[in-house]
Design a protein around this motif. Structure first.
Motif, mmCIF file in Angstrom:
data_model
loop_
_atom_site.group_PDB
_atom_site.id
_atom_site.type_symbol
_atom_site.label_atom_id
_atom_site.label_comp_id
_atom_site.label_asym_id
_atom_site.label_seq_id
_atom_site.Cartn_x
_atom_site.Cartn_y
_atom_site.Cartn_z
ATOM 1 N N SER A 52 50.943 133.506 -39.471
ATOM 2 C CA SER A 52 51.187 133.656 -40.904
ATOM 3 C C SER A 52 50.361 134.806 -41.482
ATOM 4 C CB SER A 52 50.842 132.363 -41.643
ATOM 5 O OG SER A 52 51.097 132.502 -43.021
ATOM 6 N N THR A 53 50.958 135.524 -42.413
ATOM 7 C CA THR A 53 50.244 136.591 -43.120
ATOM 8 C C THR A 53 49.857 136.147 -44.533
ATOM 9 O OG1 THR A 53 52.273 137.576 -44.022
ATOM 10 C CG2 THR A 53 51.545 138.318 -41.842
ATOM 11 N N LYS A 54 50.064 134.860 -44.816
ATOM 12 C CA LYS A 54 49.734 134.312 -46.131
ATOM 13 C C LYS A 54 49.021 132.979 -45.958
ATOM 14 C CE LYS A 54 54.088 136.056 -48.067
ATOM 15 N NZ LYS A 54 55.418 135.627 -48.574
ATOM 16 N N ALA A 76 53.770 129.656 -44.470
ATOM 17 C CA ALA A 76 54.058 130.284 -45.767
ATOM 18 C C ALA A 76 54.968 131.490 -45.646
ATOM 19 C CB ALA A 76 52.752 130.678 -46.455
ATOM 20 N N ASP A 77 55.065 132.085 -44.459
ATOM 21 C CA ASP A 77 55.975 133.200 -44.211
ATOM 22 C C ASP A 77 57.376 132.738 -43.840
ATOM 23 O OD1 ASP A 77 54.167 135.209 -44.724
ATOM 24 O OD2 ASP A 77 53.580 135.478 -42.638
ATOM 25 N N GLY A 87 50.489 130.790 -50.753
ATOM 26 C CA GLY A 87 51.235 132.022 -50.970
ATOM 27 C C GLY A 87 50.397 133.273 -51.128
ATOM 28 N N VAL A 88 49.078 133.128 -51.167
ATOM 29 C CA VAL A 88 48.202 134.296 -51.332
ATOM 30 C C VAL A 88 48.203 135.126 -50.047
ATOM 31 C CG1 VAL A 88 45.820 135.057 -51.680
ATOM 32 C CG2 VAL A 88 46.745 133.150 -53.018
ATOM 33 N N PRO A 89 48.482 136.432 -50.115
ATOM 34 C CA PRO A 89 48.506 137.274 -48.914
ATOM 35 C C PRO A 89 47.117 137.402 -48.280
ATOM 36 C CG PRO A 89 49.647 138.341 -50.744
ATOM 37 C CD PRO A 89 48.909 137.173 -51.319
#
Length: 222
Positions: free
Chosen positions: A51-53, A29-30, A57-59
């Motif tokens: 990934s940070t999400k 997602a990143d 797409g939710v962080p």
């Protein structure tokens, strides 16, 4: 005529290579791109997730503070020793609440279950040597000079460390590679799989869901 035929064949080969390259990578997602590898009938990402999400797409909150990490009962991630320099090599460390969302890996992939890890280990053969078949070769990251790592399938396991559920990072953490599985064990614990720099085998344990471990994703099977 011959020249046109040659150019056509070159263009076909180029397109086939592009399709093949696309088929052997996955994007999170990143926008991070990961190479994928085949081990037996399974397709794995060849490096730890960073990934940070979530894949919708939710962080995912990055949690550095010791007390905040200790109190988490919702998704969170960090980097080993809270050092972002560890991101590109080792990926992120996630708590199991992030795993349990079912959305941590890129779409079409998921966090491997304990059974899927076991299927891979069974395919690798001798369980006392399976770890060496997964580890990166050499001593750039694995420091133990007794290592017989062969990295037969380019899994390239690295000692990404861990974070205790208390929020602390162990001083010896960089000798471990530990991955969450998606398999629940109890109200407070879930199953993980791991390697250690002084051993050729693989390990299985259950730990507090607030602990921070690496994640490897595996492709969904139809």
């Amino acid at each position: 005529m011959v020249k046109g035929r040659v150019l056509y064949l070159i263009s076909v080969i180029f397109l086939l290579k592009m399709v093949d390259a696309e088929a052997q990578t996955v994007r999170d997602a990143d926008g991070n791109i990961y190479v994928t590898i085949n081990i037996g009938k399974q397709t794995w990402m060849a490096e730890n997730l960073k990934s940070t999400k979530l894949n919708d797409g939710v962080p995912i909150p990055q949690v550095k503070d010791v007390n905040a990490w200790k109190a988490l009962n919702s998704p969170g991630y960090c980097y080993y020793n809270n050092d972002e320099k560890n991101r590109d090599v080792y990926g992120a460390l996630y708590n199991w609440y992030a795993v349990n969302t079912g959305k941590l890996c890129p779409k079409g992939f998921h966090v491997a279950s304990d059974d899927e890890w076991q299927a891979m280990i069974d395919f690798l053969g001798d369980p006392m040597k399976a770890g060496d078949r997964l580890k990166e070769k050499g001593v750039d990251h694995w420091k133990n000079f007794l290592s017989q790592a062969t990295d037969d399938y380019d899994f390239t396991a690295l000692p990404g460390g861990m974070r205790y559920f208390t929020g602390d990072f162990p001083l010896f953490g960089d000798g471990y590679a530990i991955w969450w599985t998606s398999t629940n064990y109890s109200e407070w614990q879930a199953i993980n799989r791991g390697l250690h720099d002084s051993s050729s085998r693989t390990y299985k344990a259950s730990d507090n869901k607030r602990s921070g471990f690496s994640v490897r994703c595996i492709k969904d099977q139809k």
